[in-house]
Design a protein around this motif. Sequence first.
Motif, mmCIF file in Angstrom:
data_model
loop_
_atom_site.group_PDB
_atom_site.id
_atom_site.type_symbol
_atom_site.label_atom_id
_atom_site.label_comp_id
_atom_site.label_asym_id
_atom_site.label_seq_id
_atom_site.Cartn_x
_atom_site.Cartn_y
_atom_site.Cartn_z
ATOM 1 N N SER A 28 0.843 -1.197 0.000
ATOM 2 C CA SER A 28 0.000 0.000 0.000
ATOM 3 C C SER A 28 0.878 1.247 0.000
ATOM 4 O O SER A 28 2.017 1.223 0.490
ATOM 5 N N SER A 51 -3.159 8.446 -3.124
ATOM 6 C CA SER A 51 -3.822 7.134 -3.118
ATOM 7 C C SER A 51 -5.336 7.233 -3.218
ATOM 8 O O SER A 51 -5.992 6.273 -3.615
ATOM 9 N N ASN A 52 -5.899 8.396 -2.882
ATOM 10 C CA ASN A 52 -7.361 8.546 -2.970
ATOM 11 C C ASN A 52 -7.795 9.204 -4.291
ATOM 12 O O ASN A 52 -8.970 9.530 -4.467
ATOM 13 N N ARG A 54 -7.861 8.995 -8.609
ATOM 14 C CA ARG A 54 -7.914 7.973 -9.655
ATOM 15 C C ARG A 54 -7.272 8.446 -10.952
ATOM 16 O O ARG A 54 -6.786 7.640 -11.742
ATOM 17 N N LEU A 65 -4.431 5.894 -11.527
ATOM 18 C CA LEU A 65 -4.022 5.052 -10.400
ATOM 19 C C LEU A 65 -5.158 4.106 -10.062
ATOM 20 O O LEU A 65 -6.298 4.544 -9.867
ATOM 21 N N ASP A 66 -4.842 2.828 -10.009
ATOM 22 C CA ASP A 66 -5.811 1.807 -9.611
ATOM 23 C C ASP A 66 -5.235 1.081 -8.397
ATOM 24 O O ASP A 66 -4.396 0.185 -8.540
ATOM 25 N N THR A 67 -5.680 1.488 -7.228
ATOM 26 C CA THR A 67 -5.105 0.914 -6.005
ATOM 27 C C THR A 67 -5.533 -0.534 -5.810
ATOM 28 O O THR A 67 -4.825 -1.295 -5.154
ATOM 29 N N SER A 68 -6.661 -0.924 -6.407
ATOM 30 C CA SER A 68 -7.088 -2.318 -6.257
ATOM 31 C C SER A 68 -6.165 -3.248 -7.039
ATOM 32 O O SER A 68 -5.927 -4.387 -6.646
ATOM 33 N N LYS A 70 -3.071 -2.194 -7.774
ATOM 34 C CA LYS A 70 -1.719 -1.720 -7.450
ATOM 35 C C LYS A 70 -0.959 -1.391 -8.735
ATOM 36 O O LYS A 70 0.134 -1.911 -8.997
ATOM 37 N N SER A 72 -0.386 1.878 -11.937
ATOM 38 C CA SER A 72 -0.562 3.240 -12.425
ATOM 39 C C SER A 72 -0.117 3.273 -13.872
ATOM 40 O O SER A 72 0.715 2.464 -14.298
ATOM 41 N N THR A 91 7.210 5.135 -5.517
ATOM 42 C CA THR A 91 6.190 4.955 -4.494
ATOM 43 C C THR A 91 6.827 5.095 -3.125
ATOM 44 O O THR A 91 8.051 5.082 -2.985
#
Lengths: 110, 113
Positions: A28, A51-52, A54, A65-68, A70, A72, A91
Amino acid sequence: SQQGEEDPQALSIQEGENATMNCSYKTSINNLQWYRQNSGRGLVHLILIRSNEREKHSGRLRVTLDTSKKSSSLLITASRAADTASYFCATTPQGQNFVFGPGTRLSVLP
Amino acid sequence: GAGVSQSPSNKVTEKGKDVELRCDPISGHTALYWYRQRLGQGLEFLIYFQGNSAPDKSGLPSDRFSAERTGESVSTLTIQRTQQEDSAVYLCASSTPPLSTIYFGEGSWLTVV
């Protein structure tokens, strides 16, 4: 593989085309940043995405960015010969320090 | 200063000699980073200073490498008994607050012959 890994390793396109580079990471993150490097010298910051967020735009640059997943991506639209450089994502795993991937070498042919 | 300043820009040294590389961060930046980049490779983290906290030395490759920083000012990276494998660009960067955008110097090219 390492945190912050770009692909492709090398990309060659014609001037005017779009260039897309991807970055994957493992843990994360607080934010993800993209940097550019010309001729093995200092890196120049291009864009930071939190991180919040998109998606973010800056001129001809578009970062997602797609944190699900992981991951970019960095899109450079209407590329120019002057965009020829290496591009790195960075990162901040564990909130301690920056980790850079091996980079994508972009060549824009006139 | 206006940007991160590194010196020397280029250094050629004989194997076995010690070298010192200097980094002058942007005034007021509390965080300072050293990275190593071998030719055609990515950036390899070496050490991270943040204010008066103990530095993160986890990236230093061997005990021949050391770095110091006095307060929030200049940092010196020292490589003792240099080896040919130490040949690389050594990049310094600074930021404030930490983990925000980091600003790089132009690097110090080290060649060990």
